[in-house]
Every structure is written in structure tokens, then in C-alpha cells.
Motif scaffolding. Structure first.
Motif, PDB file in Angstrom:
ATOM      1  N   TRP A 163       0.854  -1.192   0.000  1.00  0.00           N
ATOM      2  CA  TRP A 163       0.000   0.000   0.000  1.00  0.00           C
ATOM      3  C   TRP A 163       0.888   1.239   0.000  1.00  0.00           C
ATOM      4  N   PRO A 164       0.718   2.135  -0.984  1.00  0.00           N
ATOM      5  CA  PRO A 164       1.576   3.327  -1.056  1.00  0.00           C
ATOM      6  C   PRO A 164       1.179   4.356   0.007  1.00  0.00           C
ATOM      7  N   LEU A 165       2.181   4.968   0.598  1.00  0.00           N
ATOM      8  CA  LEU A 165       1.966   6.008   1.607  1.00  0.00           C
ATOM      9  C   LEU A 165       2.675   7.271   1.152  1.00  0.00           C
ATOM     10  N   GLY A 166       1.910   8.324   0.876  1.00  0.00           N
ATOM     11  CA  GLY A 166       2.492   9.596   0.481  1.00  0.00           C
ATOM     12  C   GLY A 166       2.549   9.785  -1.021  1.00  0.00           C
ATOM     13  N   ASP A 167       3.324  10.783  -1.432  1.00  0.00           N
ATOM     14  CA  ASP A 167       3.463  11.174  -2.836  1.00  0.00           C
ATOM     15  C   ASP A 167       4.684  10.484  -3.438  1.00  0.00           C
ATOM     16  N   PRO A 168       4.517   9.718  -4.521  1.00  0.00           N
ATOM     17  CA  PRO A 168       5.654   9.006  -5.110  1.00  0.00           C
ATOM     18  C   PRO A 168       6.785   9.918  -5.594  1.00  0.00           C
ATOM     19  N   SER A 169       6.502  11.174  -5.847  1.00  0.00           N
ATOM     20  CA  SER A 169       7.552  12.068  -6.327  1.00  0.00           C
ATOM     21  C   SER A 169       8.390  12.660  -5.183  1.00  0.00           C
ATOM     22  N   GLN A 170       8.004  12.416  -3.954  1.00  0.00           N
ATOM     23  CA  GLN A 170       8.715  12.954  -2.791  1.00  0.00           C
ATOM     24  C   GLN A 170       9.692  11.917  -2.229  1.00  0.00           C
ATOM     25  N   PRO A 171      10.786  12.357  -1.639  1.00  0.00           N
ATOM     26  CA  PRO A 171      11.772  11.404  -1.092  1.00  0.00           C
ATOM     27  C   PRO A 171      11.256  10.639   0.119  1.00  0.00           C
ATOM     28  N   GLU A 172      10.244  11.153   0.835  1.00  0.00           N
ATOM     29  CA  GLU A 172       9.738  10.421   1.995  1.00  0.00           C
ATOM     30  C   GLU A 172       8.634   9.415   1.639  1.00  0.00           C
ATOM     31  N   PHE A 173       8.431   9.141   0.336  1.00  0.00           N
ATOM     32  CA  PHE A 173       7.442   8.151  -0.099  1.00  0.00           C
ATOM     33  C   PHE A 173       7.850   6.760   0.373  1.00  0.00           C
ATOM     34  N   ARG A 174       6.867   6.009   0.919  1.00  0.00           N
ATOM     35  CA  ARG A 174       7.111   4.663   1.433  1.00  0.00           C
ATOM     36  C   ARG A 174       5.902   3.780   1.126  1.00  0.00           C
ATOM     37  N   PHE A 175       6.092   2.485   1.398  1.00  0.00           N
ATOM     38  CA  PHE A 175       5.012   1.514   1.333  1.00  0.00           C
ATOM     39  C   PHE A 175       4.706   1.072   2.747  1.00  0.00           C
ATOM     40  N   CYS A 176       3.481   0.536   2.957  1.00  0.00           N
ATOM     41  CA  CYS A 176       3.079   0.121   4.298  1.00  0.00           C
ATOM     42  C   CYS A 176       4.055  -0.904   4.862  1.00  0.00           C
ATOM     43  N   GLY A 177       4.286  -1.976   4.156  1.00  0.00           N
ATOM     44  CA  GLY A 177       5.240  -2.983   4.608  1.00  0.00           C
ATOM     45  C   GLY A 177       4.726  -3.896   5.694  1.00  0.00           C
ATOM     46  N   GLY A 178       3.472  -3.754   6.112  1.00  0.00           N
ATOM     47  CA  GLY A 178       2.897  -4.634   7.126  1.00  0.00           C
ATOM     48  C   GLY A 178       2.785  -6.064   6.604  1.00  0.00           C
ATOM     49  N   ARG A 179       2.497  -6.988   7.479  1.00  0.00           N
ATOM     50  CA  ARG A 179       2.424  -8.404   7.132  1.00  0.00           C
ATOM     51  C   ARG A 179       1.168  -8.674   6.310  1.00  0.00           C
ATOM     52  N   SER A 180       1.355  -9.292   5.124  1.00  0.00           N
ATOM     53  CA  SER A 180       0.215  -9.683   4.287  1.00  0.00           C
ATOM     54  C   SER A 180       0.212 -11.193   4.145  1.00  0.00           C
ATOM     55  N   THR A 181      -0.934 -11.738   3.833  1.00  0.00           N
ATOM     56  CA  THR A 181      -1.049 -13.189   3.650  1.00  0.00           C
ATOM     57  C   THR A 181      -0.336 -13.581   2.367  1.00  0.00           C
ATOM     58  N   PRO A 182       0.162 -14.806   2.257  1.00  0.00           N
ATOM     59  CA  PRO A 182       0.866 -15.230   1.039  1.00  0.00           C
ATOM     60  C   PRO A 182      -0.015 -15.076  -0.202  1.00  0.00           C
ATOM     61  N   GLY A 183       0.518 -14.427  -1.239  1.00  0.00           N
ATOM     62  CA  GLY A 183      -0.201 -14.209  -2.487  1.00  0.00           C
ATOM     63  C   GLY A 183      -1.026 -12.932  -2.504  1.00  0.00           C
ATOM     64  N   ALA A 184      -1.175 -12.254  -1.357  1.00  0.00           N
ATOM     65  CA  ALA A 184      -1.958 -11.014  -1.297  1.00  0.00           C
ATOM     66  C   ALA A 184      -1.013  -9.823  -1.401  1.00  0.00           C
ATOM     67  N   ALA A 185      -1.497  -8.739  -1.968  1.00  0.00           N
ATOM     68  CA  ALA A 185      -0.670  -7.549  -2.144  1.00  0.00           C
ATOM     69  C   ALA A 185      -0.708  -6.637  -0.930  1.00  0.00           C
ATOM     70  N   TYR A 186      -1.782  -6.737  -0.129  1.00  0.00           N
ATOM     71  CA  TYR A 186      -1.963  -5.796   0.960  1.00  0.00           C
ATOM     72  C   TYR A 186      -2.177  -6.524   2.289  1.00  0.00           C
ATOM     73  N   CYS A 187      -1.931  -5.774   3.380  1.00  0.00           N
ATOM     74  CA  CYS A 187      -2.252  -6.277   4.718  1.00  0.00           C
ATOM     75  C   CYS A 187      -3.774  -6.284   4.869  1.00  0.00           C
ATOM     76  N   PRO A 188      -4.332  -6.953   5.862  1.00  0.00           N
ATOM     77  CA  PRO A 188      -5.795  -7.024   6.004  1.00  0.00           C
ATOM     78  C   PRO A 188      -6.472  -5.645   6.056  1.00  0.00           C
ATOM     79  N   HIS A 189      -5.852  -4.676   6.724  1.00  0.00           N
ATOM     80  CA  HIS A 189      -6.440  -3.338   6.826  1.00  0.00           C
ATOM     81  C   HIS A 189      -6.554  -2.685   5.444  1.00  0.00           C
ATOM     82  N   HIS A 190      -5.482  -2.672   4.676  1.00  0.00           N
ATOM     83  CA  HIS A 190      -5.498  -2.037   3.359  1.00  0.00           C
ATOM     84  C   HIS A 190      -6.273  -2.863   2.329  1.00  0.00           C
ATOM     85  N   ALA A 191      -6.364  -4.174   2.528  1.00  0.00           N
ATOM     86  CA  ALA A 191      -7.153  -5.025   1.625  1.00  0.00           C
ATOM     87  C   ALA A 191      -8.631  -4.666   1.717  1.00  0.00           C
TER      88      ALA A 191
END
Length: 179
Positions: free
Chosen positions: A130-158
Motif C-alpha cells: 500500500w503506497p503512503l504519500g506522494d511518489p515524487s517525494q523522497p519520503e514516499f514509502r510503502f506500508c510494509g505490514g504483514r500480508s497473507t501469502p499471495g496477497a498484495a496488501y495487509c488485512p487493513h489495506h485489503a
């Protein structure tokens, strides 16, 4: 067959008598209805013989001494023009637009939100993308939380990303403001 003087005179005579272009073409032979119509226009024959009991006068109602009352169309039915090239065009009518209903989207937290805030280089398998922030900014990050195998997002972002079909259809009809 060409247009001889005799055929043109017969055409003029039959046209003045009120025969249709098809009838004249059949009587002349060797020409089509469209050829007759074209020749009539080139010759400038516009007037037709008028009969006293034409179909238009038979269908026209006789005027009465009382003024005719016209029915007013209800607001939910479109009104149509009755003459000219806009005879079937819908006349625009101002209708009040109802205020949109705002339906809040419920997001149920099944697990506490734990965002690791990782860069794309730190992102691994089974991590939330899950993207967090503006991709053009240096502080852009991804959530990185634990997701189930084969899923792109954690349960909250899913829950945010994947909505049931009925909820998506509802959201298209009603605009939901973002906070």
C-alpha cells in the motif's frame, strides 16, 4: 430512355394532375421514380393540383366557438415540439437535482494497523504494498505490514482496496468525499 419533348409534356401534365412520381414513372416506362422526381425539380414544377376534398382538409377539425383547452404535460413527462425538423426533439425542462446522499464507507479493523514504512528496495514478499504519500517525494514509502501469502496488501489495506461489487456500484452513483 431519354427525356424527349413529348415525355416531358406528359410528365408536366401528369404532375399537374396530382399523380405520384411512381405512377408517372410507370406510365412513362423506362424511368425510375427518382428520375421523375429529379426531372420535376430541374423543370421547377412545384405546384400540384389541389382537390377540394384533400386529406389534410378532411382531417383538420372544424373551428368551434369555444377556445380549445390544451392539457398541461406533467413534470415527469418530456414535452415534444410538434412542427418542423425538431418535431421529435425533447424540449429541455429544468428539473431540480436532489442533493447527493453521502454514505460513509465502513472499514472494519480486523487487525491493528502496523505500518513498517519501507522503501521499494526494502519491500519483500508477504509485505503490504500500500503506497503512503506522494511518489515524487523522497519520503514516499510503502506500508510494509504483514500480508497473507499471495496477497498484495495487509488485512487493513485489503478492506479499503477490495470492496464488494454492490458497494462499488453504490459509490459510483453517490460521491463520497475524501477526508
Amino acid at each position: 430512355m431519354g427525356w424527349t419533348d413529348e415525355r416531358i409534356e406528359l410528365l408536366k401534365k401528369r404532375w399537374a394532375e396530382g399523380l405520384s412520381a411512381s405512377q408517372i414513372a410507370a406510365e412513362l416506362g423506362g424511368v425510375t421514380r427518382n428520375a421523375v422526381i429529379g426531372k420535376v425539380h430541374r423543370l421547377g414544377l412545384s405546384g400540384r393540383a389541389k382537390t377540394t376534398t384533400s386529406t389534410a382538409s378532411r382531417m383538420r377539425p372544424k373551428p368551434t366557438s369555444q377556445p380549445r383547452r390544451t392539457a398541461v404535460a406533467p413534470a415527469h413527462q418530456p414535452s415534444f415540439a410538434s412542427r418542423g425538423n425538431l418535431a421529435l426533439a425533447v424540449a429541455p425542462q429544468a428539473r431540480p437535482t436532489p442533493a447527493p446522499r453521502i454514505i460513509p464507507i465502513e472499514v472494519i479493523d480486523t487487525q491493528p494497523l502496523t505500518c513498517e514504512r519501507v522503501t521499494i528496495m526494502e519491500l519483500r514478499e508477504n509485505m503490504c504494498r500500500w503506497p503512503l504519500g506522494d511518489p515524487s517525494q523522497p519520503e514516499f514509502r510503502f506500508c510494509g505490514g504483514r500480508s497473507t501469502p499471495g496477497a498484495a496488501y495487509c488485512p487493513h489495506h485489503a478492506q479499503i482496496a477490495y470492496q464488494p461489487v454492490n458497494d462499488r456500484r453504490r459509490d459510483r452513483r453517490v460521491s463520497v468525499p475524501f477526508n
